[in-house]
Design a protein around this motif. Structure first.
Motif, mmCIF file in Angstrom:
data_model
loop_
_atom_site.group_PDB
_atom_site.id
_atom_site.type_symbol
_atom_site.label_atom_id
_atom_site.label_comp_id
_atom_site.label_asym_id
_atom_site.label_seq_id
_atom_site.Cartn_x
_atom_site.Cartn_y
_atom_site.Cartn_z
ATOM 1 N N PHE A 177 0.836 -1.210 0.000
ATOM 2 C CA PHE A 177 0.000 0.000 0.000
ATOM 3 C C PHE A 177 0.870 1.259 0.000
ATOM 4 C CE2 PHE A 177 -2.047 3.507 2.218
ATOM 5 C CZ PHE A 177 -3.209 3.659 1.474
ATOM 6 N N PHE A 178 1.809 1.374 0.943
ATOM 7 C CA PHE A 178 2.638 2.576 1.050
ATOM 8 C C PHE A 178 3.679 2.648 -0.066
ATOM 9 C CE2 PHE A 178 0.958 2.008 5.334
ATOM 10 C CZ PHE A 178 0.512 3.286 5.619
ATOM 11 N N GLU A 179 4.168 1.513 -0.485
ATOM 12 C CA GLU A 179 5.168 1.487 -1.543
ATOM 13 C C GLU A 179 4.604 1.985 -2.869
ATOM 14 O OE1 GLU A 179 7.996 -1.848 -3.781
ATOM 15 O OE2 GLU A 179 7.011 -2.332 -1.890
ATOM 16 N N ASP A 180 3.312 1.753 -3.096
ATOM 17 C CA ASP A 180 2.702 2.098 -4.384
ATOM 18 C C ASP A 180 1.972 3.443 -4.374
ATOM 19 O OD1 ASP A 180 3.632 -0.239 -5.489
ATOM 20 O OD2 ASP A 180 1.768 -1.348 -5.178
ATOM 21 N N LEU A 181 2.056 4.203 -3.287
ATOM 22 C CA LEU A 181 1.364 5.487 -3.237
ATOM 23 C C LEU A 181 1.898 6.443 -4.299
ATOM 24 C CD1 LEU A 181 1.044 6.231 0.595
ATOM 25 C CD2 LEU A 181 -0.785 5.579 -0.986
ATOM 26 N N ALA A 182 1.010 7.210 -4.879
ATOM 27 C CA ALA A 182 1.424 8.225 -5.851
ATOM 28 C C ALA A 182 2.040 9.410 -5.108
ATOM 29 C CB ALA A 182 0.223 8.693 -6.662
ATOM 30 N N ASP A 232 19.650 19.975 6.084
ATOM 31 C CA ASP A 232 19.620 18.558 6.429
ATOM 32 C C ASP A 232 18.159 18.124 6.440
ATOM 33 O OD1 ASP A 232 22.338 18.070 6.704
ATOM 34 O OD2 ASP A 232 22.374 18.768 8.768
ATOM 35 N N ILE A 233 17.791 17.285 5.484
ATOM 36 C CA ILE A 233 16.405 16.869 5.308
ATOM 37 C C ILE A 233 16.192 15.500 5.950
ATOM 38 C CG2 ILE A 233 14.551 16.482 3.648
ATOM 39 C CD1 ILE A 233 15.672 19.309 3.577
ATOM 40 N N TYR A 234 15.154 15.415 6.785
ATOM 41 C CA TYR A 234 14.755 14.144 7.385
ATOM 42 C C TYR A 234 13.263 13.927 7.129
ATOM 43 C CZ TYR A 234 19.155 14.037 9.992
ATOM 44 O OH TYR A 234 20.480 14.011 10.336
ATOM 45 N N VAL A 235 12.887 12.665 6.981
ATOM 46 C CA VAL A 235 11.473 12.302 6.880
ATOM 47 C C VAL A 235 11.080 11.652 8.204
ATOM 48 C CG1 VAL A 235 9.781 10.812 5.736
ATOM 49 C CG2 VAL A 235 11.507 12.024 4.379
ATOM 50 N N VAL A 236 10.085 12.219 8.867
ATOM 51 C CA VAL A 236 9.599 11.686 10.140
ATOM 52 C C VAL A 236 8.164 11.232 9.915
ATOM 53 C CG1 VAL A 236 9.241 12.128 12.590
ATOM 54 C CG2 VAL A 236 11.069 13.306 11.376
ATOM 55 N N GLN A 240 9.692 -0.210 5.750
ATOM 56 C CA GLN A 240 10.418 -0.787 4.619
ATOM 57 C C GLN A 240 9.764 -0.399 3.302
ATOM 58 O OE1 GLN A 240 13.436 -2.254 4.732
ATOM 59 N NE2 GLN A 240 13.288 -1.652 6.891
ATOM 60 N N GLN A 241 8.438 -0.336 3.272
ATOM 61 C CA GLN A 241 7.738 0.097 2.061
ATOM 62 C C GLN A 241 8.078 1.548 1.725
ATOM 63 O OE1 GLN A 241 3.532 -0.907 1.419
ATOM 64 N NE2 GLN A 241 3.657 -2.259 3.185
ATOM 65 N N LYS A 242 8.150 2.371 2.768
ATOM 66 C CA LYS A 242 8.442 3.786 2.538
ATOM 67 C C LYS A 242 9.876 3.985 2.070
ATOM 68 C CE LYS A 242 4.758 5.348 5.541
ATOM 69 N NZ LYS A 242 4.307 6.166 6.688
ATOM 70 N N ILE A 243 10.780 3.177 2.573
ATOM 71 C CA ILE A 243 12.162 3.212 2.088
ATOM 72 C C ILE A 243 12.210 2.824 0.614
ATOM 73 C CG2 ILE A 243 14.400 2.038 2.262
ATOM 74 C CD1 ILE A 243 13.937 1.923 5.308
ATOM 75 N N LYS A 244 11.449 1.792 0.249
ATOM 76 C CA LYS A 244 11.400 1.363 -1.152
ATOM 77 C C LYS A 244 10.790 2.453 -2.033
ATOM 78 C CE LYS A 244 11.175 -3.612 -0.236
ATOM 79 N NZ LYS A 244 10.333 -4.843 -0.296
ATOM 80 N N TRP A 245 9.813 3.176 -1.495
ATOM 81 C CA TRP A 245 9.199 4.282 -2.247
ATOM 82 C C TRP A 245 10.266 5.314 -2.597
ATOM 83 C CZ3 TRP A 245 8.695 9.469 -2.379
ATOM 84 C CH2 TRP A 245 7.663 9.995 -3.155
ATOM 85 N N ASN A 255 18.942 10.070 1.152
ATOM 86 C CA ASN A 255 19.550 9.100 2.057
ATOM 87 C C ASN A 255 18.463 8.482 2.931
ATOM 88 O OD1 ASN A 255 20.993 7.641 3.921
ATOM 89 N ND2 ASN A 255 22.224 9.359 4.665
ATOM 90 N N THR A 256 18.093 7.233 2.659
ATOM 91 C CA THR A 256 16.973 6.615 3.375
ATOM 92 C C THR A 256 17.286 6.322 4.836
ATOM 93 O OG1 THR A 256 17.657 4.440 2.520
ATOM 94 C CG2 THR A 256 15.942 5.626 1.306
ATOM 95 N N LYS A 257 18.541 6.488 5.252
ATOM 96 C CA LYS A 257 18.856 6.387 6.678
ATOM 97 C C LYS A 257 18.275 7.563 7.452
ATOM 98 C CE LYS A 257 23.105 3.704 6.116
ATOM 99 N NZ LYS A 257 24.578 3.660 6.331
#
Length: 221
Positions: free
Chosen positions: A80-85, A104-108, A120-125, A134-136
């Motif tokens: 679901f999250f991996e395929d979001l537009a 310095d950009i972070y995704v929270v 993991q899906q969001k990292i793949k996105w 940087n997905t870390k």
């Protein structure tokens, strides 16, 4: 590389004084179009006709008049999250911010599962759409106020209310938050680079204050 000079706290009271401003981005309905997708999934599953623009409450179970379990099963569908537009302008904006090296950009992002599959899906996105990122720097966190940044962009008012004492808050426009006028509102992340530039790199801070008519918080460490 040309040295980047950042204004002092005396001129930019919302800035914490890091080498580069730390910008925190929510993912669902800031970077990706989550609300539209989950409503489409619900309509398909239950043969209903809900519309995203009519969603004026944060609780989807309340909006659908159903149980929380009926909503969670939609989020936990395979990929679901991996395929979001992506939301309009989000990919270009993040790429611009990353390339600039000014921030310095972070995704929270909040996740509701226990096995880590949503993260993991969001990292793949990101690997698919913005491999430069940087997905870390993707942080799974429900209480976002515990993560310290200089600016946060989120669509949930309650998240910004908790973050407001610690950082500058920007509200991503959503049908759910239409009545809120407490924060700078943007309709797309493509607006963010210019706003950040005015916040941290403009010589005329008064222009920024006049444009957004918001009391700027002073961060004390």
């Amino acid at each position: 590389m040309k040295e980047i000079k950042i204004k002092t706290n005396a001129k930019t009271p919302w800035y914490s004084g890091n080498n580069r401003p730390i910008v925190l981005l929510d993912m669902d309905d800031v970077i990706t179009d989550c609300l539209k997708a989950v409503i489409a999934s619900y309509n398909e599953k239950y043969n209903t006709h809900f519309k995203p623009q009519d969603c004026n409450v944060w609780s989807l179970s309340e909006f659908f008049n159903t149980s929380i379990e009926d909503v969670l099963v939609l989020f936990r569908a395979d990929k679901f999250f991996e395929d979001l537009a992506p939301k309009r302008g989000s990919i270009a904006a993040i790429k611009e911010l990353v390339k600039s090296t000014k921030y310095d950009i972070y995704v929270v992002t909040a996740t509701s599962d226990e096995d880590g599959s949503e993260l993991q899906q969001k990292i793949k996105w990101f690997n698919k759409y913005i491999p430069e990122f940087n997905t870390k720097r993707i942080i799974s966190c429900q209480e976002k106020y515990v993560i310290r940044g200089d600016v946060i962009v989120d669509d949930k008012i309650e998240n910004l209310d908790l973050c407001n004492p610690y950082m500058q808050c920007i509200l991503m426009d959503s049908p759910v938050n239409k009545t809120c006028d407490k924060y700078i509102r943007i309709k797309s992340l493509k607006e963010l680079p210019e706003i950040l530039n005015k916040m941290f790199y403009s010589n005329d801070v008064k222009t920024f204050e006049k444009l957004y008519k918001q009391e700027l918080i002073e961060i004390t460490n």
